[in-house]
Structure formats: C-alpha cells, structure tokens
Design a protein around this motif. Sequence first.
Motif, PDB file in Angstrom:
ATOM      1  N   SER A 135     -27.001  13.003  33.976  1.00 31.19           N
ATOM      2  CA  SER A 135     -26.591  12.863  32.579  1.00 31.19           C
ATOM      3  C   SER A 135     -26.404  11.385  32.290  1.00 31.19           C
ATOM      4  O   SER A 135     -26.378  10.552  33.216  1.00 31.19           O
ATOM      5  CB  SER A 135     -25.280  13.615  32.321  1.00 31.19           C
ATOM      6  OG  SER A 135     -24.810  13.364  31.007  1.00 31.19           O
ATOM      7  N   GLN A 136     -26.312  11.053  31.011  1.00 25.92           N
ATOM      8  CA  GLN A 136     -25.968   9.688  30.622  1.00 25.92           C
ATOM      9  C   GLN A 136     -24.538   9.697  30.113  1.00 25.92           C
ATOM     10  O   GLN A 136     -24.240  10.276  29.067  1.00 25.92           O
ATOM     11  CB  GLN A 136     -26.923   9.171  29.541  1.00 25.92           C
ATOM     12  CG  GLN A 136     -26.675   7.702  29.201  1.00 25.92           C
ATOM     13  CD  GLN A 136     -27.732   7.137  28.267  1.00 25.92           C
ATOM     14  OE1 GLN A 136     -28.703   7.809  27.937  1.00 25.92           O
ATOM     15  NE2 GLN A 136     -27.541   5.908  27.833  1.00 25.92           N
ATOM     16  N   ASP A 137     -23.641   9.079  30.876  1.00 22.42           N
ATOM     17  CA  ASP A 137     -22.214   9.062  30.540  1.00 22.42           C
ATOM     18  C   ASP A 137     -21.802   7.629  30.234  1.00 22.42           C
ATOM     19  O   ASP A 137     -21.429   6.870  31.126  1.00 22.42           O
ATOM     20  CB  ASP A 137     -21.411   9.627  31.723  1.00 22.42           C
ATOM     21  CG  ASP A 137     -19.937   9.808  31.374  1.00 22.42           C
ATOM     22  OD1 ASP A 137     -19.614   9.788  30.171  1.00 22.42           O
ATOM     23  OD2 ASP A 137     -19.124   9.956  32.309  1.00 22.42           O
ATOM     24  N   GLY A 138     -21.910   7.236  28.965  1.00 16.19           N
ATOM     25  CA  GLY A 138     -21.645   5.853  28.598  1.00 16.19           C
ATOM     26  C   GLY A 138     -22.723   4.949  29.166  1.00 16.19           C
ATOM     27  O   GLY A 138     -23.918   5.185  28.960  1.00 16.19           O
ATOM     28  N   ASP A 139     -22.309   3.927  29.900  1.00 14.96           N
ATOM     29  CA  ASP A 139     -23.272   3.012  30.524  1.00 14.96           C
ATOM     30  C   ASP A 139     -23.733   3.498  31.887  1.00 14.96           C
ATOM     31  O   ASP A 139     -24.579   2.864  32.517  1.00 14.96           O
ATOM     32  CB  ASP A 139     -22.635   1.618  30.678  1.00 14.96           C
ATOM     33  CG  ASP A 139     -22.316   0.979  29.334  1.00 14.96           C
ATOM     34  OD1 ASP A 139     -23.007   1.307  28.360  1.00 14.96           O
ATOM     35  OD2 ASP A 139     -21.378   0.167  29.284  1.00 14.96           O
ATOM     36  N   LYS A 140     -23.180   4.603  32.345  1.00  9.56           N
ATOM     37  CA  LYS A 140     -23.501   5.088  33.686  1.00  9.56           C
ATOM     38  C   LYS A 140     -24.462   6.277  33.642  1.00  9.56           C
ATOM     39  O   LYS A 140     -24.550   7.000  32.653  1.00  9.56           O
ATOM     40  CB  LYS A 140     -22.217   5.486  34.426  1.00  9.56           C
ATOM     41  CG  LYS A 140     -21.258   4.316  34.663  1.00  9.56           C
ATOM     42  CD  LYS A 140     -20.031   4.778  35.419  1.00  9.56           C
ATOM     43  CE  LYS A 140     -19.085   3.611  35.675  1.00  9.56           C
ATOM     44  NZ  LYS A 140     -17.860   4.041  36.421  1.00  9.56           N
ATOM     45  N   VAL A 141     -25.153   6.448  34.767  1.00  6.19           N
ATOM     46  CA  VAL A 141     -26.044   7.595  34.938  1.00  6.19           C
ATOM     47  C   VAL A 141     -25.623   8.313  36.218  1.00  6.19           C
ATOM     48  O   VAL A 141     -26.117   8.015  37.314  1.00  6.19           O
ATOM     49  CB  VAL A 141     -27.523   7.153  35.034  1.00  6.19           C
ATOM     50  CG1 VAL A 141     -28.422   8.385  35.189  1.00  6.19           C
ATOM     51  CG2 VAL A 141     -27.926   6.352  33.821  1.00  6.19           C
ATOM     52  N   PRO A 142     -24.655   9.244  36.142  1.00  4.85           N
ATOM     53  CA  PRO A 142     -24.235   9.977  37.341  1.00  4.85           C
ATOM     54  C   PRO A 142     -25.295  11.020  37.714  1.00  4.85           C
ATOM     55  O   PRO A 142     -26.018  11.533  36.850  1.00  4.85           O
ATOM     56  CB  PRO A 142     -22.920  10.634  36.912  1.00  4.85           C
ATOM     57  CG  PRO A 142     -23.053  10.792  35.433  1.00  4.85           C
ATOM     58  CD  PRO A 142     -23.874   9.620  34.950  1.00  4.85           C
ATOM     59  N   PHE A 143     -25.385  11.345  38.997  1.00  2.00           N
ATOM     60  CA  PHE A 143     -26.321  12.377  39.439  1.00  2.00           C
ATOM     61  C   PHE A 143     -25.779  13.059  40.686  1.00  2.00           C
ATOM     62  O   PHE A 143     -25.087  12.450  41.496  1.00  2.00           O
ATOM     63  CB  PHE A 143     -27.722  11.816  39.685  1.00  2.00           C
ATOM     64  CG  PHE A 143     -27.754  10.550  40.504  1.00  2.00           C
ATOM     65  CD1 PHE A 143     -27.852  10.580  41.892  1.00  2.00           C
ATOM     66  CD2 PHE A 143     -27.695   9.308  39.883  1.00  2.00           C
ATOM     67  CE1 PHE A 143     -27.901   9.411  42.642  1.00  2.00           C
ATOM     68  CE2 PHE A 143     -27.746   8.134  40.628  1.00  2.00           C
ATOM     69  CZ  PHE A 143     -27.847   8.179  42.015  1.00  2.00           C
ATOM     70  N   VAL A 144     -26.099  14.368  40.811  1.00  2.00           N
ATOM     71  CA  VAL A 144     -25.613  15.180  41.929  1.00  2.00           C
ATOM     72  C   VAL A 144     -26.767  16.045  42.431  1.00  2.00           C
ATOM     73  O   VAL A 144     -27.508  16.629  41.624  1.00  2.00           O
ATOM     74  CB  VAL A 144     -24.433  16.082  41.490  1.00  2.00           C
ATOM     75  CG1 VAL A 144     -24.048  17.015  42.634  1.00  2.00           C
ATOM     76  CG2 VAL A 144     -23.247  15.250  41.077  1.00  2.00           C
ATOM     77  N   ALA A 145     -26.902  16.123  43.736  1.00  2.00           N
ATOM     78  CA  ALA A 145     -27.900  16.999  44.358  1.00  2.00           C
ATOM     79  C   ALA A 145     -27.189  18.013  45.250  1.00  2.00           C
ATOM     80  O   ALA A 145     -26.279  17.654  45.998  1.00  2.00           O
ATOM     81  CB  ALA A 145     -28.893  16.187  45.181  1.00  2.00           C
ATOM     82  N   ALA A 146     -27.614  19.288  45.152  1.00  2.00           N
ATOM     83  CA  ALA A 146     -27.053  20.347  45.994  1.00  2.00           C
ATOM     84  C   ALA A 146     -28.201  21.145  46.593  1.00  2.00           C
ATOM     85  O   ALA A 146     -29.118  21.546  45.862  1.00  2.00           O
ATOM     86  CB  ALA A 146     -26.126  21.247  45.180  1.00  2.00           C
ATOM     87  N   LEU A 147     -28.187  21.353  47.902  1.00  2.00           N
ATOM     88  CA  LEU A 147     -29.262  22.064  48.597  1.00  2.00           C
ATOM     89  C   LEU A 147     -28.711  23.299  49.287  1.00  2.00           C
ATOM     90  O   LEU A 147     -27.593  23.281  49.840  1.00  2.00           O
ATOM     91  CB  LEU A 147     -29.925  21.168  49.646  1.00  2.00           C
ATOM     92  CG  LEU A 147     -31.013  20.183  49.182  1.00  2.00           C
ATOM     93  CD1 LEU A 147     -30.445  19.154  48.201  1.00  2.00           C
ATOM     94  CD2 LEU A 147     -31.650  19.492  50.385  1.00  2.00           C
TER      95      LEU A 147
END
Length: 886
Positions: A817-829
């Motif tokens: 997602s785009q959260d303000g100036d940041k681009v958080p990301f999560v991977a789950a396997l």
Amino acid sequence: MQTHEIRQRFTEHFVNLGHSEVPSASLILNDPNLLFVNAGMVPFKPFFLGQQTPPYDKATSIQKCVRTLDIEEVGITTRHNTFFQMAGNFSFGDYFKESAIKNAWSLLTKSVEDGGFGFNPELLWVTVYLDDDEAAEIWEKQVGVPAERIQRLGMADNYWSMGVPGPCGPCSEIYYDRGPEYGKDGGPIADDNRYMEIWNLVFMGYERGEGIGKDNFEIVGQLPKKNIDTGMGIERVACLLQGVDNVYETDLLRPVIEEAEKLTGATYGSTQTNDVRFRVIADHCRTGLMLILDGVTPGNEGRGYILRRLLRRIIRSARLLGAEGETMEVLMDTVRQTMTPSYPEIAENWERIRSVAVGEEKAFLKTLESGSHLFESYAEEAKAAGSTEVPGDVAFALHDTHGFPIDLTMEMAAESGLSVDSEGFHSLMAEQKARAKADNQAKKLGHADESIYRSFVDNHPTVFTGYDQLEDEGLILALVQDGALVERASEGSRVQVILDRTPFYAEAGGQMADRGDLRGESFAADVDDVQKVGKKVWLHNVTITGGEIAAGQKVTAKVSRAWRHQARQAHSGTHLIHAALRQVLGPTAVQAGSLNKPGYLRFDFNYGDQLTDTQLRDIEQIANGAVDTDYEVNTIETSLDEAKKMGAMALFGENYGSKVRVVEIGGPFSMELCGGIHVDHSSQIGPIAILGESSVGSGTRRIEAYTGMDSMGYLSREKNLVSGLATSLKAPSEEIPDRIEALTAKLKAAEKQVQQLRNQQLLSRVGELVANATSVNGVTVVAQQLPDGVGAGDLRTIAMDAKARLGSEPAVVLFTSQDGDKVPFVAALTDAAVDRGLKAGDIVKAFGEKVGGRGGGKPQMAQGSGSEAAGISAGLSAVKQVIEGA
C-alpha cells in the motif's frame, strides 16, 4: 617514586632554572586541526608560529594530552596510552641546544636526594639527527656520553614538525636501557622496546614547507629565533622509576586493573586476551574521566563520539571478562583516587563526572540488550537458510548502526554454533575508516595567516572601553581588505578597521558582537560584526556607507544603544537561568555552551534526562524571582585562584589568564567568570520567558528564552492565542487544557472506530482477493496493491488471513500500500510453498528493490518498507519472476 612526585620534581627543576610555570591547558583548544591537545607544545603553538609574542622567554608545563588515532591498539602493546602527561620545557629565543641538553641530563642523572630522578647515566643512550654534528658534540664533549651510545637517525625519526607548514627542526631523543631481558643489544636503532624513549628535545630553528608525512617536505628557511620544545613522558619515567614492566603497572593504572579483577572475577596475567581487556579498562577509564573533567559529554560526532567509544569499550571489556551489571562508578572512583593528587579539580567535579559516566553505561547496557535481540533474529534467519555464518554486512550493521561491538557478536555467534564473516566485516570497517580519513583530510585546515595582525597584537593592543561607555573617540591604526593592509577604502567597500580604542564588544563567551557605526570627518561606516585576534586586537567589520576612510584618521565609534541594552539583558538573563537551573537540577547540570543576542538567549547544559514541565516552570520562576528582587550586579577583577575561592563558576575548556573577571548577581545567587557585558541591576533584565527545552545530543540539553521586550511580545502572543482558543471552545481560559484533552480523546476514539471499520472492509475483501489469485509454476499467487493509507500492521493482519484461507496448497501472498511517503509491504507463504524452496525473505527483497526499500523476516513471513510508490507495479511483477525462477 610516585607519579605526582615525578611531576613535582620536573617542575621544580625548571622553575629553579628560571622558567615560568604554566598550568596545563584544557584538553580542548580552539584549533582547527585537533580534536584534543595531543602534545605538550600545542598550547604554545601561537608563539612558535609567530602569531603572538610570548609573555615569557622560557616556560615549563606538564600538559594533559589525548591521542586517539589508534584506539584499537590500546592494550595490545603495553606502551600505548590514549591519555598521557607530557612534561616539557620551552625556550622562545632564550637558549638553544647546549642548555636544553644539559638541563635534561641534569634532571635525569642528579641524585634523588638532590631533587633529580637518579637514573644511572651508563644506562642512558641518545639519538641525534643525521647531520646534527653540533648536538652530537655537546652530548659527547660536554655531557660525557660515550660516542658508542650516541646514534644518528633520519628525518622520519629525529626531525620534528607539526605536520603542516611552520616551525620545525632536528631533535635529540634520550633512551633508557632496560636490560637484555627486554630485547637485543645495540641501542635504540636495534631495539626500541629494550631501549625506552623517555625524552625528546626539539631544536626548533627552521621553517618547513608543504608536504605529506614525517619526512616528505622541504625546509624553506630559518626562523627569526631559535626555540626549544621538549617533551618527557611522565608515564614512561614512572614505569622506570617504579621498577615495573610497563605503564599499566604503575601507581596510576594498576589500581584500576585490580578493581576490575574484583568486579569480573578474572585475573590479570592469566591470558593475553584478558590482559588486553584489563588494559583497555584501565586506560580508557582514565582518559574518559579526564575528558569529562574538561567538559566533553558522550555524543555521536567529534569529541563526544570519541568519549562514547572509550566508555563503551570499557563496558564491553568488563562484560567479556565476566562482569555482570554496572561497573563504571566503581572503576571511575578508582581513577579519581589515583589522579586527584595531581589534579585536585577532579574532586570538585566528581559528582558531574560520575553522573556522565554512569549515565552512558546505563544507556549502553540497553543498547547491548536490544543488539542481542537483533543478533538472535539474524542468527535464526541464517540457520533457517542453512547457513553457518553471520554475514559481514550484518555484523557491520550491528556495530555501526546499533553500537554493538564485533567481539560480542563473535562471542554470541559461537554460542549459537555460527561463525562471523570477519573478513567481510573488517573490509567494511576499512572502507568506513578510509571515508572518515578522507573527510577529515578535506576538513583539515592549516593555520589561518594572522601574521598581518602580529605587529598590532604585539605593539598596539586595542583598549576596550565598552564596559563603561557606548561612545568613544579613537584613531584608525590600520585597514585590512581581502587579507591585506590598505591605506584607504571608498563607499560601498567592506573592510576591517583596527582602532587604538573602542567601545564595541567583540564576540566572545557566547555574547554576539555589538552593532553600531563609525564616523569621521570624511566618511561614515556601519559596524555589523567585531572579532578579536590574539585576544588583544579588535577587528571592526564595516561597510563604508559614505565618503572615504583612511588609516590615520580620527573616528567616533558609537555602539547602538538599543542593541547593547537588549544584549545585556540576554547575557545577564543567561546567568540567572544557569543559577536557577542548578538550584532545580543540582550541581551536575553544567554549562556546555550559550548564545546571547538582543532579546534572546540559548543555554546548553550537560544533563541526561528531559526536563519535566514542573522543572521548567520552577527554573522560570526562580529566574524571574531574581529579576523581581532587583539584585545588584557587581564585577570584580581578581586572580583565578581567588575567583575559585570566592565560588565563581568557570567554563570547562576555557583557558583563563592570570587576571579574571567575576560577574556577581545577588552575591551567592550567581557568581561566574565572565568577560561579557551585563546590566547594573537584575530588574533591568525584564521578564524572562522560557520558550522550551530540547536535546542537542546525548547528555546535552538546551533551554531557549526571551528577555525584556521580546519576552513581553512573546507573552502577549501567547495571551492572544489562549484568548482565541477560549472563544472558539466557549470556555474560560483555565478550562482550556481539560477541554482540549477531552476533544483529543474523542478524536482518537473516532479515528480508532474508523480504522476498525476500514479493517473490517478490507477483511471482507480477502475472499475476493483470494478468488482472483493467479497461478505461477503451480503456486497460487495473491499479489495486490491495497488502498492508500493501509499501514504495515494492517497489511500483516490481512496477509495472514489470506494465507489461512489458502490452506495447505503452495501459495504466496504479498500485499502492499502507499501510506503517506512510505510503501509498506508484507509477504506470507504457506508451508507447502516453503517446502518448494520459496522464502518470504526472497519475495520482499525482490519487491523492495523496485520500491526503493528493503525488508526481512522468516521463511513463512517477511515484511519491509520502501519510499518509491512508482515502482509498485514493477515490484508485483518481480514477485512473480521470483516464483517462476524457483
């Protein structure tokens, strides 16, 4: 012979020979080339460079010195200390080689009963410069040293300079033969461990040019006067006179090692590794104490970084030796006991020293705890990946970013059955050192050429009349423009004006210089800055606003009355804030710097914790109470010793002359050494309004405040703000804090409710997202960009839900997602995906590279953050490429 007696005998010897005794300067001097004083001659550099005329023909001192270029080598050798005491005698054109040689030999060989050191002359060797036949002849013919004990060495060993263009000359060094058990025969040339250097005599008669290193420069001429600069190592002489093997076993350092043995349970002398750690503790404790004494506090750059590094090496070494918990106070107290006979000021400042050292230890122990958790995470990741080694960049990140020592990393790795890529770590360390060295070289400045002002410093010092008046008549002695003397300057020109007398205060002690104007029969000029050269000559920086100015003209110098009035208010207000602050916080809160300009003051002080609102209010009330009391402000000129007896406070790192100026406000309320300009009564300061308090580095806080009419203006604006809030909230001013708190609570509750609704909406879409999954190489892939504003925590929750819905099939989930100036990301396997060789860490690494970020975690779950939202689409494609290539 105890060390303090060695110091005393040296001083008495040269005082009896007519030398002026000069106290040690602070370890901190205003020198662009040095973090700390690193040689006995440093305080005398202006005399050797010809920038100032010395007030004596010959002098003697025992100078505190710190050298930190090879901190990592401390303890490995037994001769290297970061702090040491350099005893020296100096001649400024009075005597030269013959007297310097005879004076040194006399002290070394004279019997103990007669005030000497009692060295056996048959065990002393000397070296001279290759072609210095004169010195060699004096040693042999006049002193009686046999020719076979006089050896000649080249420029790298027996020629001295400061490393920059300036004074230089050949030197002669005196060595003591410690005996065959310390090495081979043959003199200093053969073995400089057996033959210990104890004294260096520099015959400073030449001037060097540009060049690099100890021997790659040109001799460009002779100095007008032949000077002497000598240095005798107190610690080395103590080692020999006390009959011990090395400096760590002398009366100053051995007690610290013994205390460390009690704290750690380890034994000095048992193993080489442990011995190095004991020596590090002993050396760094002493250096750390002396740096704190002179006003240094731990920080992340410059002097503060050096101190922090030393203190943390003590803590690390004690821990590796087996210590548990805090050790700093006990170790530092041992140093206090050994060093106070030579430096009584340690006792006076002990509480502050103790507070700084213990505070840094507490902070670092927390760092060690957090660093341990980070290491465990890295170790778990390495094992999961089937690796037996902690990568060098990981060890470097722990060291550089988190302050976690490499040897602790290696120790913990061994406990976990892992090794550390030490080659990779040291390679990165070498790169960092190279960058730091290059940066330091780029910043390194030569000595500013102040020779143009020399004759004025020597013959025409400025008479300052500004303590008593704002206007005075003077004579223009010289004009300086673009670094050169000029006879005249016309309208629009910028020049420096040197007057024989002036009412203008030159910037010093945190107080900004006066503003005003100069007027003559044929010119007018505005003064916008005033600086001092050699502490004696005032340089008025002016812009010619009309006519033509010329040397030799009479001038009326007039300080702006408004500027001076408000500047006095701010400076005196600073003294009140300092006094109030010490009443509230105690004596450990010591000034670390200040700035005073009309209507405004900034006060930095050493203190470990953030001040509470109550403390700030108390400081403001005490300071304003002093204003209301209308204390009389008195100034007293006296000696430094008398000022200290009166209880006057001095600034650490400041070097005071034989006469000092004490500013007293209300008797015992405030008494400080200060050369600034102050009000006559405390009521003239006007109200003091504290703006706030902040951190300016580890262990250093800052208070900012307004005084006088600026304070009134600030309070008026605050009143208008409160009045506007009261109107908007429809509440009396005293209820505003409660109203705002209630509104804030409602807003937080509403935001929480909105977030919960958003999460429910997102979770309700998980089924839809899973249903739209694609298949890559037989792996189900759910890789989607969610709406803006979804934070890392929510992404993780949604990813875990999606993973759970995919059950036992091989599946990869990545949400961003785009959260303000940041681009958080999560991977789950899923476990099935991991069994097929996929790892969440590889997934987030591929995605992170496209969005300008990075991440990490376990094979089943990893997350990270980037800063380039434009790369999200490419990142999602990269995820599928990783799966295709698995």
